[in-house]
Design a protein around this motif. Structure first.
Motif: not given
Length: 418
Positions: A229-237
């Motif tokens: 989840e954090l990796e996906e959120a960081n990718r979007k950011l």
């Protein structure tokens, strides 16, 4: 005078056997308790080491993904506890056949911890990308996987050796209990009570081990889920931080970073690099006539044309500001850049986006200024931007809807196809 009677040999033998079995039994019991305490201490230490290892890795991964050093504020304390438990386990396993394996495993763990400590120091210095490279690099991930496999193998073998030793001592103890039963039934009864208590403790230990294993599996799944989840959120950011919200193209910030890198690369490798500055003709007039919402829609349509036209690997199309766009064309000579710019100009014109009646052509067009250089050691990147901007200015003053090249000399209007 009473005649002195000798005790029966069987009684003397039984008494001697009782003394011997009690002494031998006491010795065996003492060794068994020591071994049992040692086994419990080793098992507990291994479980704590595994838990601390997971906790340390999780802290660093969360910290580097969230770029928040506070997530690892307890790293040093947990690391100190881990070292204490490792020292205890190494001390307890001395004399076992797997002591060398435990020592080698500890060295692997220290190597992993050294990488993590290096990443932690980089995070303290806010070198997040370098820390991320360490923790997500193939070398570290492979070393960690090997360590986990070796750890599971060593723990399994160690538990097997401890179990074998326990079984051997238990057999000796049962023999001692049998001898004490022959000498005295009470000792047999006491041994049975002790044996029942031991079996109960072993079962309880097994139950606790299974429960801890289950909890560790659930924890690992949660950590993996949270990490994803954090990796996906960081990718979007990360995407949001480099993307223009209106057009979906790269923003000015991302352009500046990529242009700087491409300029230095072209300078090192003595390769050409071209810049195309693209400006929507009479866009203020368009906004005044149709309104800003239609103006935004117009920019999005033009951005789509630009994105479809510049698709080489390494090329970048960005919104430079307002109605102005810019393309980075690494390794492309000025003549080739002009051809690409002319294709862009034609495609925008082919969209036939209606303009105001007072515009020159009645449809939306673009003017394009192209700058191209092979950077010299003394050249600054802004030089190429200024040339492209000057070329764009010339295109504007040449009647708009045209392409002009400035390659370090004079501005030259590009020939339009018939």
């Amino acid at each position: 005078m009473l005649k002195h009677r000798r005790l029966p040999f069987s009684l003397l033998f039984a008494a001697a056997l009782l003394i011997l079995t009690m002494a031998a039994g006491s010795y065996v019991d003492l060794r068994y308790e020591e071994m049992h305490s040692r086994q419990l201490a080793i098992s507990t230490g291994l479980e704590k080491i595994d838990r601390f290892n997971q906790q340390l890795s999780a802290m660093l991964l969360v910290s580097v993904l969230e770029q928040n050093i506070l997530k690892s504020s307890s790293y040093q304390n947990v690391h100190a506890k881990l070292e204490l438990d490792v020292g205890m386990v190494e001390s307890l396993t001395q004399g076992l056949s797997l002591a060398d394996d435990v020592t080698a495993l500890s060295q692997e763990r220290r190597n992993l911890r050294q990488v993590e400590l290096n990443a932690y120091k980089l995070m303290e210095q806010e070198h997040w990308q370098a820390a991320r490279t360490l923790l997500f690099g193939d070398e570290y991930v492979l070393a960690r996987k090997i360590y986990e496999i070796n750890s599971e193998t060593a723990i399994g073998a160690l538990n097997g050796e401890l179990t074998t030793n326990a079984a051997r001592f238990n057999q000796i103890r049962n023999i001692s209990l049998g001898l004490r039963f022959a000498a005295l039934g009470l000792l047999f009864w006491a041994g049975m009570m002790f044996s029942q208590r031991l079996r109960h403790e072993l079962k309880e230990q097994e139950r606790l081990r299974e429960e801890i294993t289950s909890v560790n599996i659930q924890l690992e799944e949660k950590v993996q889920e949270r990490t994803a989840e954090l990796e996906e959120a960081n990718r979007k950011l990360a995407d949001l931080s480099i993307t223009d919200g209106l057009t979906g193209l790269a923003n000015r910030r991302h352009f500046d970073e990529v242009f700087k890198n491409e300029w230095h690369r072209a300078k090192r490798q003595h390769l050409p690099v071209s810049i195309a500055m693209i400006d929507v003709d009479q866009f203020k007039l368009y906004n005044d006539h149709f309104g800003h919402q239609e103006g935004d829609a117009c920019l999005r349509r033009i951005a789509a044309v630009l994105s479809e036209s510049v698709q080489r690997s390494g090329d970048l199309m960005a919104r430079y500001g307002g109605e102005e766009f810019v393309a980075i064309l690494p390794g492309m000579k000025g003549s080739d850049a002009v051809k690409m710019a002319e294709i862009i100009r034609q495609r925008v014109q082919a969209e036939k986006i209606a303009h105001s009646d007072t515009s020159l052509s009645g449809i939306v067009t673009v003017s394009i200024g192209v700058g191209s250089r092979i950077p010299q050691s003394s050249d600054a990147a802004v030089l190429l931007l200024n040339e492209a901007d000057t070329a764009l200015y010339t295109a504007k003053n040449s009647g708009r809807n045209t392409v002009v090249l400035l390659d370090g000399q004079a501005a030259v209007p590009a020939d339009k196809p018939e």
